[in-house]
Motif scaffolding. Structure first.
Motif, PDB file in Angstrom:
ATOM      1  N   HIS A 262       0.944  -0.731  -0.043  1.00 27.41           N
ATOM      2  CA  HIS A 262       0.016  -0.221   0.179  1.00 27.41           C
ATOM      3  C   HIS A 262       0.863   1.604   0.098  1.00 27.41           C
ATOM      4  N   GLU A 263       1.605   0.867   0.459  1.00 30.04           N
ATOM      5  CA  GLU A 263       2.672   2.356   0.690  1.00 30.04           C
ATOM      6  C   GLU A 263       3.769   2.746  -0.733  1.00 30.04           C
ATOM      7  N   PHE A 264       3.712   1.573  -1.834  1.00 29.31           N
ATOM      8  CA  PHE A 264       4.342   1.974  -2.918  1.00 29.31           C
ATOM      9  C   PHE A 264       2.814   1.961  -3.497  1.00 29.31           C
ATOM     10  N   TRP A 265       2.174   2.457  -3.630  1.00 29.75           N
ATOM     11  CA  TRP A 265       0.871   2.261  -4.525  1.00 29.75           C
ATOM     12  C   TRP A 265       0.851   3.871  -4.144  1.00 29.75           C
ATOM     13  N   GLN A 266       0.504   3.943  -2.903  1.00 32.44           N
ATOM     14  CA  GLN A 266       0.052   5.433  -2.422  1.00 32.44           C
ATOM     15  C   GLN A 266       0.866   6.340  -2.669  1.00 32.44           C
ATOM     16  N   HIS A 267       2.553   6.633  -2.765  1.00 32.08           N
ATOM     17  CA  HIS A 267       2.698   8.152  -2.533  1.00 32.08           C
ATOM     18  C   HIS A 267       4.136   7.472  -3.767  1.00 32.08           C
ATOM     19  N   ARG A 268       3.494   7.861  -4.434  1.00 31.80           N
ATOM     20  CA  ARG A 268       4.712   8.129  -6.063  1.00 31.80           C
ATOM     21  C   ARG A 268       5.938   8.818  -5.816  1.00 31.80           C
ATOM     22  N   GLN A 269       6.538   8.791  -4.693  1.00 25.22           N
ATOM     23  CA  GLN A 269       8.334   9.004  -4.205  1.00 25.22           C
ATOM     24  C   GLN A 269       8.625   7.560  -4.659  1.00 25.22           C
ATOM     25  N   TRP A 270       8.264   7.239  -4.357  1.00 24.93           N
ATOM     26  CA  TRP A 270       8.811   5.845  -4.134  1.00 24.93           C
ATOM     27  C   TRP A 270       9.508   5.064  -5.327  1.00 24.93           C
ATOM     28  N   ARG A 271       8.195   5.175  -6.367  1.00 25.65           N
ATOM     29  CA  ARG A 271       8.175   5.370  -7.798  1.00 25.65           C
ATOM     30  C   ARG A 271       9.298   5.630  -8.802  1.00 25.65           C
ATOM     31  N   GLU A 272       9.515   7.566  -8.359  1.00 30.31           N
ATOM     32  CA  GLU A 272      10.206   8.272  -9.098  1.00 30.31           C
ATOM     33  C   GLU A 272      11.584   7.627  -8.693  1.00 30.31           C
ATOM     34  N   ARG A 273      11.532   7.243  -6.776  1.00 28.92           N
ATOM     35  CA  ARG A 273      13.374   6.712  -6.294  1.00 28.92           C
ATOM     36  C   ARG A 273      13.769   5.409  -6.891  1.00 28.92           C
ATOM     37  N   LEU A 274      12.206   4.555  -7.185  1.00 23.67           N
ATOM     38  CA  LEU A 274      12.934   3.128  -8.476  1.00 23.67           C
ATOM     39  C   LEU A 274      13.657   3.963  -9.747  1.00 23.67           C
ATOM     40  N   GLN A 275      13.152   4.655 -10.418  1.00 22.01           N
ATOM     41  CA  GLN A 275      13.733   5.363 -11.682  1.00 22.01           C
ATOM     42  C   GLN A 275      14.713   5.580 -11.268  1.00 22.01           C
ATOM     43  N   GLN A 276      15.585   6.215 -10.182  1.00 22.06           N
ATOM     44  CA  GLN A 276      16.759   7.022 -10.035  1.00 22.06           C
ATOM     45  C   GLN A 276      17.437   5.667  -9.692  1.00 22.06           C
ATOM     46  N   LEU A 277      17.673   4.618  -9.498  1.00 23.05           N
ATOM     47  CA  LEU A 277      18.484   3.891  -8.213  1.00 23.05           C
ATOM     48  C   LEU A 277      19.650   3.825  -9.346  1.00 23.05           C
ATOM     49  N   ASN A 278      20.942   3.678  -9.258  1.00 19.75           N
ATOM     50  CA  ASN A 278      21.918   3.578  -9.962  1.00 19.75           C
ATOM     51  C   ASN A 278      22.373   2.569 -10.699  1.00 19.75           C
ATOM     52  N   SER A 279      22.171   2.310 -12.221  1.00 22.84           N
ATOM     53  CA  SER A 279      23.136   2.270 -13.418  1.00 22.84           C
ATOM     54  C   SER A 279      23.691   0.528 -12.162  1.00 22.84           C
ATOM     55  N   ASN A 280      22.998  -0.921 -12.899  1.00 21.81           N
ATOM     56  CA  ASN A 280      24.336  -1.641 -12.100  1.00 21.81           C
ATOM     57  C   ASN A 280      23.647  -2.426 -10.844  1.00 21.81           C
ATOM     58  N   CYS A 281      22.774  -1.245 -10.043  1.00 18.28           N
ATOM     59  CA  CYS A 281      22.513  -1.859  -9.032  1.00 18.28           C
ATOM     60  C   CYS A 281      22.247  -3.054  -8.852  1.00 18.28           C
ATOM     61  N   VAL A 282      21.870  -3.951  -7.748  1.00 18.98           N
ATOM     62  CA  VAL A 282      21.001  -5.320  -7.115  1.00 18.98           C
ATOM     63  C   VAL A 282      20.029  -5.172  -6.411  1.00 18.98           C
ATOM     64  N   LEU A 283      19.257  -5.377  -7.323  1.00 15.01           N
ATOM     65  CA  LEU A 283      17.655  -4.981  -6.526  1.00 15.01           C
ATOM     66  C   LEU A 283      16.982  -6.579  -5.742  1.00 15.01           C
ATOM     67  N   VAL A 284      17.100  -5.734  -4.729  1.00 12.12           N
ATOM     68  CA  VAL A 284      16.521  -7.123  -3.949  1.00 12.12           C
ATOM     69  C   VAL A 284      14.688  -6.702  -3.698  1.00 12.12           C
ATOM     70  N   VAL A 285      13.674  -7.538  -3.651  1.00  7.87           N
ATOM     71  CA  VAL A 285      12.204  -7.764  -3.316  1.00  7.87           C
ATOM     72  C   VAL A 285      11.926  -8.488  -2.781  1.00  7.87           C
ATOM     73  N   GLY A 286      11.732  -8.814  -1.598  1.00  8.64           N
ATOM     74  CA  GLY A 286      11.178 -10.193  -0.809  1.00  8.64           C
ATOM     75  C   GLY A 286      10.012  -9.022   0.130  1.00  8.64           C
ATOM     76  N   TYR A 287       9.274  -7.660  -0.400  1.00 10.94           N
ATOM     77  CA  TYR A 287       7.925  -7.546   0.598  1.00 10.94           C
ATOM     78  C   TYR A 287       6.703  -7.586  -0.566  1.00 10.94           C
ATOM     79  N   ALA A 288       6.863  -6.278  -2.006  1.00 16.76           N
ATOM     80  CA  ALA A 288       5.820  -5.384  -2.628  1.00 16.76           C
ATOM     81  C   ALA A 288       5.680  -6.318  -3.621  1.00 16.76           C
ATOM     82  N   PRO A 289       4.744  -7.081  -3.964  1.00 15.13           N
ATOM     83  CA  PRO A 289       4.706  -7.284  -5.311  1.00 15.13           C
ATOM     84  C   PRO A 289       5.075  -6.158  -6.604  1.00 15.13           C
TER      85      PRO A 289
END
Length: 368
Positions: A262-289
């Protein structure tokens, strides 16, 4: 496709999926497949429409749907199908399948109780097998003997610490075709949840291990989707390797899958932050689909280029969909099929790979 009529032999060849003439005739009998036109020699003739229809039947059958449900799902006039009735039937089938899986799990647990014994328990294991051969269960007394047998097995556990690796070797499937690093990763995941069947649902892209090792060697950024996943990562080893560890949804109050979603859906800042992640990073997703789904979308739009995604979110509809999308993304991945996953497993996957890089920096077994 061809406009010429197809014989049953050519129909089967066009459809594929293990279809046989006997199955086609059975589908005719059930009404799943409408009656076919006949040649002058009384042979059935099929059209391109029949090919498409049969492909749908085969695909749904491979997914585990019963033929009675497939018939309703593929009804020509879907609006006339009572959706509530169909949903009730599908729920009943699901419950039956889960009950069957529960019985299989009980069988597996009994076998694990015997096979998952280390050397210290070997003598009592042999005694238990001998008692099972002679067990008489025609009466209530027989069941009492069985309980006594398990009590005897349990008694041996008080004499020494469990040798996890030794026990695990007795239960794991043949992994001789996997690299040493992948086998180590799978073992650590199994030991984290106690479920050997996890081996069958974990998926790694062909270049996953090479990609993550190269990225970590270069001191890449490690991004956890939420704080609990961040907390489970091996900060000491990752710091030693020069990797910065950050959290995407940087809210310490997020403690559950529901809150993260719900937090990811309700606050646009997290989506924007996702697109600003460093190139060649490793993303570990264990909670929110939704984080995994949004990451895949950003990759497709050229706004995100991670070195690897470990995608193991929990969920009953969105998570399996997000994982399938990840496997089609072209990005190196480690994931688990279906609903299985969780923050601990996702973190352990990365921790295992970081540990293997420190202990075996020059290992190239994964390139074979």
């Amino acid at each position: 496709m061809t406009s010429n009529p197809l014989t049953i032999k050519n129909l089967i060849k066009a459809v594929g999926g293990g279809l046989t003439p006997r199955m086609v005739r059975h589908y005719h009998t059930l009404g799943l497949l409408p009656p076919a036109k006949r040649s002058h020699g009384n042979y059935r003739l099929y059209t391109d429409h029949d090919v498409q229809h049969l492909r749908r039947i085969v695909a749904l059958k491979q997914q585990g749907f019963q033929l009675s449900h497939i018939q309703k799902l593929l009804a020509t006039d879907s609006m006339t199908t009572t959706n509530d009735s169909l949903m009730t039937q599908l729920q009943q089938q699901y419950r039956s399948v889960m009950q069957y899986l529960g019985r299989l799990r009980q069988t597996a647990s009994a076998l694990e109780g015997l096979l998952g014994r280390d050397r210290e328990c070997l003598n009592i294991q042999l005694e238990a097998i001998d008692q099972l051969r002679q067990l008489e269960v025609e009466t209530i007394t027989g069941f009492a003997q069985l309980e006594k047998l398990w009590d005897g097995l349990d008694a041996a556990t008080h004499t020494h610490p469990e040798e996890f690796q030794e026990s695990l070797e007795h239960l794991l499937p043949d992994l001789s075709d996997r690299s040493e690093i992948e086998v180590d990763l799978l073992k650590k995941l199994v030991l984290a949840c106690g479920d050997v069947s996890l081996v069958d649902v974990v998926r790694l892209s062909e270049n996953a291990i090479a990609a993550v090792r190269d990225a970590i060697k270069a001191g890449c950024q490690i991004v956890a989707d939420v704080k609990p996943v961040f907390a489970s990562l091996d900060q000491t080893r990752l710091a030693h390797l020069g990797c910065e560890v950050v959290t995407l949804i940087d809210d310490p109050h997020i403690t559950s899958v529901t809150e993260a979603e719900h937090e990811f859906w309700q606050h646009r800042q997290w989506r924007e932050r996702l697109q600003q992640l460093n190139s060649n990073c490793v993303l570990v997703v264990g909670y929110a689909p939704s984080v995994l789904m949004a990451a895949c979308e950003a990759i497709e739009n050229g706004k995100l280029q991670p070195a690897l995604i470990i995608g193991m979110p929990i969920g009953f509809s969105h998570a399996p969909s997000a994982k399938r999308r990840l496997m089609r993304s072209g990005i190196p991945f480690i994931t688990s099929l279906g609903t299985l996953g969780g923050g601990l497993l996702a973190a352990i996957a990365l921790n295992a790979l970081a540990e293997s890089l420190i202990e075996k920096p020059n290992c190239h077994c994964y390139l074979g």
